[in-house]
Design a protein around this motif. Structure first.
Motif, PDB file in Angstrom:
ATOM      1  N   LEU A 208       6.434   3.646  -6.626  1.00 46.56           N
ATOM      2  CA  LEU A 208       7.411   4.439  -5.879  1.00 46.56           C
ATOM      3  C   LEU A 208       7.041   4.562  -4.412  1.00 46.56           C
ATOM      4  CD1 LEU A 208       8.088   7.114  -8.617  1.00 46.56           C
ATOM      5  CD2 LEU A 208       9.711   5.413  -7.772  1.00 46.56           C
ATOM      6  N   LYS A 209       5.732   4.667  -4.145  1.00 49.06           N
ATOM      7  CA  LYS A 209       5.304   4.715  -2.734  1.00 49.06           C
ATOM      8  C   LYS A 209       5.701   3.420  -2.032  1.00 49.06           C
ATOM      9  CE  LYS A 209       1.062   6.084  -1.651  1.00 49.06           C
ATOM     10  NZ  LYS A 209       0.995   7.023  -0.517  1.00 49.06           N
TER      11      LYS A 209
ATOM     12  N   MET B 152      10.151  10.289  -4.004  1.00 51.69           N
ATOM     13  CA  MET B 152      10.116  10.158  -5.459  1.00 51.69           C
ATOM     14  C   MET B 152       8.688  10.014  -5.978  1.00 51.69           C
ATOM     15  SD  MET B 152      12.549  10.376  -7.475  1.00 51.69           S
ATOM     16  CE  MET B 152      12.193  10.569  -9.195  1.00 51.69           C
ATOM     17  N   SER B 153       7.810   9.381  -5.174  1.00 55.85           N
ATOM     18  CA  SER B 153       6.435   9.184  -5.637  1.00 55.85           C
ATOM     19  C   SER B 153       5.763  10.532  -5.883  1.00 55.85           C
ATOM     20  CB  SER B 153       5.644   8.376  -4.616  1.00 55.85           C
ATOM     21  OG  SER B 153       5.746   8.971  -3.335  1.00 55.85           O
TER      22      SER B 153
ATOM     23  N   GLU C 269      12.212  14.894  -5.303  1.00 50.86           N
ATOM     24  CA  GLU C 269      13.196  13.875  -5.680  1.00 50.86           C
ATOM     25  C   GLU C 269      14.092  13.531  -4.494  1.00 50.86           C
ATOM     26  OE1 GLU C 269      14.030  14.236 -10.444  1.00 50.86           O
ATOM     27  OE2 GLU C 269      14.995  15.663  -9.137  1.00 50.86           O
TER      28      GLU C 269
ATOM     29  N   GLU D 236       9.333   3.497  -1.332  1.00 56.91           N
ATOM     30  CA  GLU D 236       9.646   4.360  -0.193  1.00 56.91           C
ATOM     31  C   GLU D 236       9.340   3.661   1.129  1.00 56.91           C
ATOM     32  OE1 GLU D 236       8.835   8.264  -2.935  1.00 56.91           O
ATOM     33  OE2 GLU D 236       7.306   7.642  -1.492  1.00 56.91           O
TER      34      GLU D 236
ATOM     35  N   GLY E 285       0.737  -4.030 -15.580  1.00 56.82           N
ATOM     36  CA  GLY E 285      -0.154  -2.906 -15.828  1.00 56.82           C
ATOM     37  C   GLY E 285      -1.289  -2.773 -14.835  1.00 56.82           C
TER      38      GLY E 285
ATOM     39  N   HIS F 135       0.823  -1.217   0.000  1.00 52.31           N
ATOM     40  CA  HIS F 135       0.000   0.000   0.000  1.00 52.31           C
ATOM     41  C   HIS F 135       0.856   1.265   0.000  1.00 52.31           C
ATOM     42  CE1 HIS F 135      -3.185  -2.810   1.168  1.00 52.31           C
ATOM     43  NE2 HIS F 135      -4.026  -1.883   0.729  1.00 52.31           N
TER      44      HIS F 135
ATOM     45  N   ASN G 282      16.369   9.306 -11.676  1.00 52.36           N
ATOM     46  CA  ASN G 282      16.140   9.211 -10.231  1.00 52.36           C
ATOM     47  C   ASN G 282      15.115   8.143  -9.863  1.00 52.36           C
ATOM     48  OD1 ASN G 282      18.036  11.152  -9.667  1.00 52.36           O
ATOM     49  ND2 ASN G 282      16.576  12.844  -9.795  1.00 52.36           N
ATOM     50  N   ILE G 283      14.152   7.932 -10.745  1.00 53.00           N
ATOM     51  CA  ILE G 283      13.183   6.847 -10.509  1.00 53.00           C
ATOM     52  C   ILE G 283      13.911   5.512 -10.542  1.00 53.00           C
ATOM     53  CG2 ILE G 283      11.177   5.635 -11.469  1.00 53.00           C
ATOM     54  CD1 ILE G 283      10.234   8.365 -12.601  1.00 53.00           C
TER      55      ILE G 283
ATOM     56  N   ARG H 180      12.463   0.176 -20.993  1.00 46.84           N
ATOM     57  CA  ARG H 180      11.302   1.050 -21.146  1.00 46.84           C
ATOM     58  C   ARG H 180      10.988   1.796 -19.861  1.00 46.84           C
ATOM     59  NH1 ARG H 180       6.427   0.907 -24.469  1.00 46.84           N
ATOM     60  NH2 ARG H 180       5.015   1.178 -22.730  1.00 46.84           N
TER      61      ARG H 180
ATOM     62  N   PHE I 289       0.672   1.284 -10.888  1.00 44.07           N
ATOM     63  CA  PHE I 289       1.224   2.381 -11.688  1.00 44.07           C
ATOM     64  C   PHE I 289       2.349   3.094 -10.947  1.00 44.07           C
ATOM     65  CE2 PHE I 289      -2.971   1.307 -13.035  1.00 44.07           C
ATOM     66  CZ  PHE I 289      -2.810   1.172 -14.406  1.00 44.07           C
ATOM     67  N   LEU I 290       3.004   3.963 -11.688  1.00 43.61           N
ATOM     68  CA  LEU I 290       4.252   4.548 -11.206  1.00 43.61           C
ATOM     69  C   LEU I 290       4.186   5.133  -9.787  1.00 43.61           C
ATOM     70  CD1 LEU I 290       7.174   4.956 -11.994  1.00 43.61           C
ATOM     71  CD2 LEU I 290       6.537   7.074 -13.128  1.00 43.61           C
ATOM     72  N   PRO I 291       3.183   5.967  -9.451  1.00 43.46           N
ATOM     73  CA  PRO I 291       3.182   6.539  -8.094  1.00 43.46           C
ATOM     74  C   PRO I 291       3.126   5.457  -7.022  1.00 43.46           C
ATOM     75  CG  PRO I 291       1.573   7.650  -9.479  1.00 43.46           C
ATOM     76  CD  PRO I 291       2.055   6.462 -10.251  1.00 43.46           C
ATOM     77  N   GLN I 292       2.311   4.416  -7.287  1.00 45.47           N
ATOM     78  CA  GLN I 292       2.173   3.333  -6.319  1.00 45.47           C
ATOM     79  C   GLN I 292       3.479   2.552  -6.196  1.00 45.47           C
ATOM     80  OE1 GLN I 292      -0.753   2.990  -4.602  1.00 45.47           O
ATOM     81  NE2 GLN I 292       0.536   1.660  -3.339  1.00 45.47           N
TER      82      GLN I 292
ATOM     83  N   ILE J  46      14.631  13.279 -13.789  1.00 46.67           N
ATOM     84  CA  ILE J  46      13.644  12.555 -12.986  1.00 46.67           C
ATOM     85  C   ILE J  46      13.627  11.071 -13.336  1.00 46.67           C
ATOM     86  CG2 ILE J  46      11.690  13.099 -14.525  1.00 46.67           C
ATOM     87  CD1 ILE J  46      10.036  13.405 -11.868  1.00 46.67           C
TER      88      ILE J  46
END
Lengths: 826, 223
Positions: free
Chosen positions: A681-682, B103-104, B99, A685, A673, A631, A724-725, A812, A676-679, A721
């Protein structure tokens, strides 16, 4: 004969020097003591003479000399005293014949002065912006900007300009580069005017207060505002200038707001109305120099002069404000105590020392952002460690910090070279920590403050050590003020450090400090500063003593407190004091800080003003570690890890049985798919927070990295960016990343790969124009025989493109890079 | 205040019509609110007559452009509007801050910034269209340097003609990247109402989504 010629040359040279000096002095004597008038618009008039849109007006110095002389003559006849050369954009970025253009331009003003019989007027070497945004937001390095402007100044000075007028600047950093270039290349008066919008902001975010602090610190001769808008819209900005600056003010508005008509910019305010509006400003505010900018003509200027001359002249007056600034805003010392965050300092901090040695700038930036969030007003920056190159590190940390946060910085070092590098590259007027009564230190530090500007911390100690009484400390403070006079540093820009010494070794030491604070305020009318927490050294529960001492010090007049703003007790003392001392109108800041606080005492080391960490999900149910990671709930992930550790689970077990599977679920979801990207990265973190907790318990037995990977955004590319991802994801999957940053030259990548024996290099490029440097990097790696695989990614890349430039892999997205790394290091 | 369309933010974040989780939705909401505080939307434009030489060379505002894709877009037009827009440098600092810390959030600021500057372009485009309409002219879809074979090298002259660095702070890096990063330049062809391109009669006068006219069908951000 030969001797005679030489003598004649020497005499001539001496006479020229004398002439030059008289002219300069004459200008400096008149500026701010009587009305002086600038000229008006250039571009609009040249367009009327046939200059085409997109054509560079400076080329006309060579192709249309008579038109340019005519332009100047018009303003001289109208009564202008200061005539700008037609050199606004004459720099080496746009021209390869800067010298020729600038020399001709100065000559044209002189010729116009001769023709109109106005030899009393002054030739102002006009310097406009480069048209490039400075690094780190743009790609023009500060030192390069100073070089570009310096070249113009040298040509202008040798051609005989009387002063340098820097104008239409919309970036504090760029104007600083231009002023330094002027100061370092000539002794002429320097005037600087900025372009603000109707909200009183620069395009790069600065305001009137921050610019005044910067330019006063740099000792320009006059400052002001030009272009952007008409006199009516400019009035509020002029009003603010007049309230705060001690320097003469220049006001050069447009003939109203620009309007577009058939692709041309037109201005609607005629000479009559223009002069009337200027008259209102002149009647209200003490402005000493008036002129015009876009859309104004000799007609406007003539009417303006006639109107203004009828009004009483008012000189500039000393404002006695002590101000530091960042690119965006100013902080005044005096009206209300200022909090200076002390966390960017390696003393006694193992992690920070490690970050400096590892060149981990991100860690330092995090320390800065945390303190900003917790309510610091200024940040102290100390990066001194015996084994590092402090000047280089200081420059890098200062420039990195000011690219991320808005707080003014206090440059803290005893290394004069590091101090100069920091001050030179600082975007604003810094605090400087510090000078003291030692003659050697005085001689090193004061000249730098005189040159770059700054509010200087003066420690009350000298060759004899620290006086154990207030009288002795006051005596040193007085000597520091006298030194400031000698070096031309305003006394208001000295802040006296009364020195807090621990009460555990001398029970009277706090009393001595407090007496010194009071007496600096009452007898010397000066500002004070303290490193507050030194008071409790050697005692248990230091923050009890620190917080109470802070209140006492504030009550005795302390102006600046160097503290840890992340410490809730210290901030509580500060907020309570300000509310009690009527420095917090309606207790607004106090209420903002504590209205939502829990009734029980705030736990130490949590920041009152900061965001509340989300420890559980919205429903309030407690998440397992795996769930917290999927989550992406960072706080809960850390807590769950602590709970598991307490229950006896080994760190490595938690990693292998909880974290890795959870990360894998999220990673697979991303690939399929469904995530997604924000999730993604969260989750990364959250996993990182869990890793950190485990790392702390392992202490030294750190898990071996799966492999070491270089990441870099290629030369010419300044947006990183994507890289950094990838970095976050690789680290999450157990790789050590050597992040070389953005705009990285091929040579550096090759060198690092060879030095560090790297097996995998990730390169990122955003644009077709920078994929070229990606190709060059790969080519150089192959040429030098670096045995590393290269994975590439970025917005414009495709598999075909990657193949064409010789990459080993096209990724990609971040997960594909992780999977490729897993294959390479399997 | 510039309304930043959520749908576009999620498109830039790679959600192909999939609904985001409530956590992400909440995070996007917080980021957008914060972004709103730092953006400084600014847009400028200038309108010039268009000349098309028999060999297809396009001339407007002092610029000469040889580009089949732009020719297709501008064919049948009488004027060209050159525009530039930016939401300012604040978003770049915000991205950089995120950043360092989260990052999110950086990717959300990135996407929201892109959506914001596109929205600003749409609004400015609408003003241009309204003004053109009073003169009996209609707008073709926006077309930017770097699309198709409209070479990015034209950026330098483009920004100079608009005096964009001084007026709205849009500058160019040596590698032709615009700074601030969330900036857009575009030409908008103005044609007599109801006239279509002879080369591409399907080209509507009404601007549809820019993606419809892009030559990258497999782009992951395609609307």
């Amino acid at each position: 004969m030969l001797v005679n010629t030489v003598v004649a040359q020497i005499v001539n040279f001496a006479l020229e020097q004398l002439d030059d000096d008289t002219m300069k002095n004459d200008m400096r004597k008149r500026l701010g003591r009587e009305w002086l008038f600038c000229d008006g618009g250039t571009g609009t008039i040249l367009q009327a003479k046939g200059l085409k849109g997109g054509e560079l007006p400076e080329t006309w110095n060579l192709t249309h000399p008579e038109d340019i002389i005519d332009l100047h003559a018009g303003y001289l006849a109208a009564g202008s005293d200061i005539i700008n050369t037609n050199t606004f954009g004459a720099n080496a970025l746009k021209f390869d014949n800067v010298g020729e253009i600038v020399t001709a331009a100065v000559g044209h003003v002189r010729e116009a002065m001769r023709r109109t019989g106005r030899e009393d007027a002054y030739v102002a070497l006009d310097i406009g912006p480069t048209g490039k945004l400075l690094a780190p937001m743009g790609d023009l390095p500060f030192d390069r900007a100073v070089e570009l402007f310096g070249e113009v100044v040298r040509h202008g000075t040798s051609a005989g300009a009387d002063l340098v007028l820097i104008e239409t600047m919309s970036d504090s950093y760029e104007v600083k580069a231009a002023v330094l270039a002027a100061k370092e290349n000539c002794g002429l008066p320097v005037l600087a005017t900025m372009i603000f919008d109707e909200k009183g902001k620069l395009l790069t975010g600065g305001d009137v207060d921050s610019i005044v602090a910067l330019l006063e610190g740099l000792h320009v001769d006059a400052l002001g505002v030009n272009c952007g808008m008409g006199p009516r819209q400019m009035a509020p900005i002029v009003r603010r200038l007049a309230e705060i600056t001690s320097l003469p003010i220049i006001v050069n508005p447009n003939a109203g707001l620009p309007r577009s008509e058939n692709g041309r910019t037109v201005f609607d305010v005629g000479p009559e109305e223009f002069a009337e509006e200027i008259g209102k400003i002149a009647a209200e505010c003490p402005v000493q120099v008036f002129g015009g900018c876009c859309g104004t003509t000799p007609g406007h200027i003539a009417r303006e002069i006639a109107t203004v001359r009828k009004l009483p002249f008012r000189p500039a007056s000393e404002k006695s404000r002590t101000v530091v600034s960042s690119f965006s805003h100013a902080v005044e010392i005096g009206p209300k105590p200022v909090i200076i965050g002390e966390r960017i300092n390696p003393t006694g901090k193992k992690k920070f020392k490690e970050a400096l040695r590892q060149h981990d700038i991100e860690y330092i930036l995090q320390q800065g952002l945390e303190q900003e969030e917790c309510g610091a007003h200024v940040l102290d920056v100390n990066v001194g460690l015996p084994e590092i190159d402090e000047p280089t590190m200081m420059e890098e940390v200062v420039t990195s910090l000011q690219g991320v946060l808005a707080l003014p910085l206090q440059i803290d070092t005893s290394d004069a070279a590091a101090l100069e590098r920091g001050m030179r590259h600082y975007n604003g007027k810094p605090m400087v920590n510090s000078v003291n009564g030692k003659q050697e230190v005085i001689e090193q530090v004061f000249p730098l403050v005189a040159k770059y500007g700054g509010v200087l911390v003066g420690l009350t100690l000298d060759e004899q050590g620290i006086p154990d009484n207030a009288e002795g400390r006051l005596a040193i403070a007085k000597r520091l003020y006298e030194s400031a006079d000698r070096y031309g540093v305003p006394r208001k820009d000295i802040v006296i450090d009364c020195l807090a010494m621990t009460i555990s070794s001398d029970p009277r030491s706090a009393l001595v400090t407090l007496e010194t604070l009071r007496r600096v305020r009452d007898e010397l009318h000066g500002h004070t500063i303290l490193g507050v927490s030194n008071i409790s050294f050697g005692l248990p529960m230091r923050e009890i003593v620190n917080a109470h001492f802070l209140t006492m010090a504030l009550q005795n007049g302390l102006s600046c407190a160097i503290i840890n703003p992340n410490n809730a007790s210290m901030m509580a003392s500060y907020h309570a004091f300000c509310a009690l001392a009527a420095m917090d109108p309606n207790c607004a800041e106090y209420i903002a800080a504590y209205a939502n606080a829990a009734p029980s005492p705030v736990p130490a080391h949590s920041c009152a003003g900061g965001p509340v960490p989300a420890h559980s999900c919205a429903g309030g149910s407690v998440l397992s570690l795996g769930e917290a990671v999927t989550h992406g709930v960072e706080g809960r992930a850390a807590d769950a890890t602590r709970e598991l550790l307490r229950s006896g689970r080994a760190g490595l077990d938690i990693i292998n049985e909880e974290l890795v599977p959870a990360l894998d679920r999220v990673g697979k979801g991303f690939e399929q798919g469904t995530v997604f990207l924000p999730q993604l990265l969260k989750s990364a973190e959250a996993a990182k927070a869990a890793f950190e907790v485990i790392k702390d318990t392992l202490q030294g037995n750190v898990q071996q990295a799966k492999g070491r990977v270089i990441l870099a955004t290629v030369k010419g590319d300044i947006h990183d960016i994507g890289k950094n991802i990838v970095k976050v994801m690789l680290e999450n999957y157990g790789y050590e990343v050597l992040d070389l940053g953005k705009d990285v030259p091929p040579e550096r990548i090759v060198q690092t790969a060879m030095d560090e024996k790297i097996r995998l290099i990730g390169l990122s490029a955003l644009m077709t124009t920078t994929v070229v440097s990606m190709e060059a990097t790969i080519k150089l790696l192959r040429e030098k025989g670096v045995p590393a695989k290269v994975v590439v990614g970025g917005a414009v890349l495709t598999q075909e493109y990657a193949d064409a430039i010789g990459a080993d892999c096209y990724a990609r997205d971040a997960m594909e890079t992780v999977r490729y790394a897993d294959r390479i290091f399997a | 205040m510039l309304e930043i369309p959520r749908k576009e933010i999620y498109r830039y974040l790679g959600y192909h019509g999939v609904a985001p989780s409530t956590e992400v939705e909440a995070l996007v909401g917080r980021c957008v609110a914060h972004l709103q505080e730092v953006i400084e939307p600014r847009a400028i434009h200038a309108v010039f007559p268009l000349e098309i030489s028999p060999d297809g060379m396009l001339s407007f505002g002092g610029m000469r452009v040889s580009s089949q894709s732009l020719l297709k877009n501008l064919d049948g037009c009488v004027e060209v509007c050159m525009m530039a827009a930016t939401i300012g440098v604040g978003v770049d600092r915000l991205i950089r801050q995120a950043e360092v810390r989260q990052m999110s959030q950086a990717v959300i600021y990135q996407a929201a910034g892109a959506a914001a500057v596109e929205e600003l372009c749409d609004q400015h485009n609408a003003e241009i269209a309204a003004e053109a309409q009073t003169r009996g002219l209609a707008c073709r879809p926006r077309f930017s340097p770097g699309y198709g074979d409209f070479a990015l090298e034209h950026q330098r002259q483009f920004l100079q003609i608009l005096n964009a660095s001084k007026r709205i702070g849009v500058c160019l890096s040596d590698s032709l990247l615009m700074t601030p990063s969330k900036s857009v330049t575009a030409v908008i062809g103005l044609c007599k109402e109801n006239s279509t391109s002879t080369i591409d009669p399907g080209l509507e006068a009404e601007p549809g989504h820019a993606c419809q006219h892009c030559g990258c069908p497999d782009c992951q951000f395609r609307a």
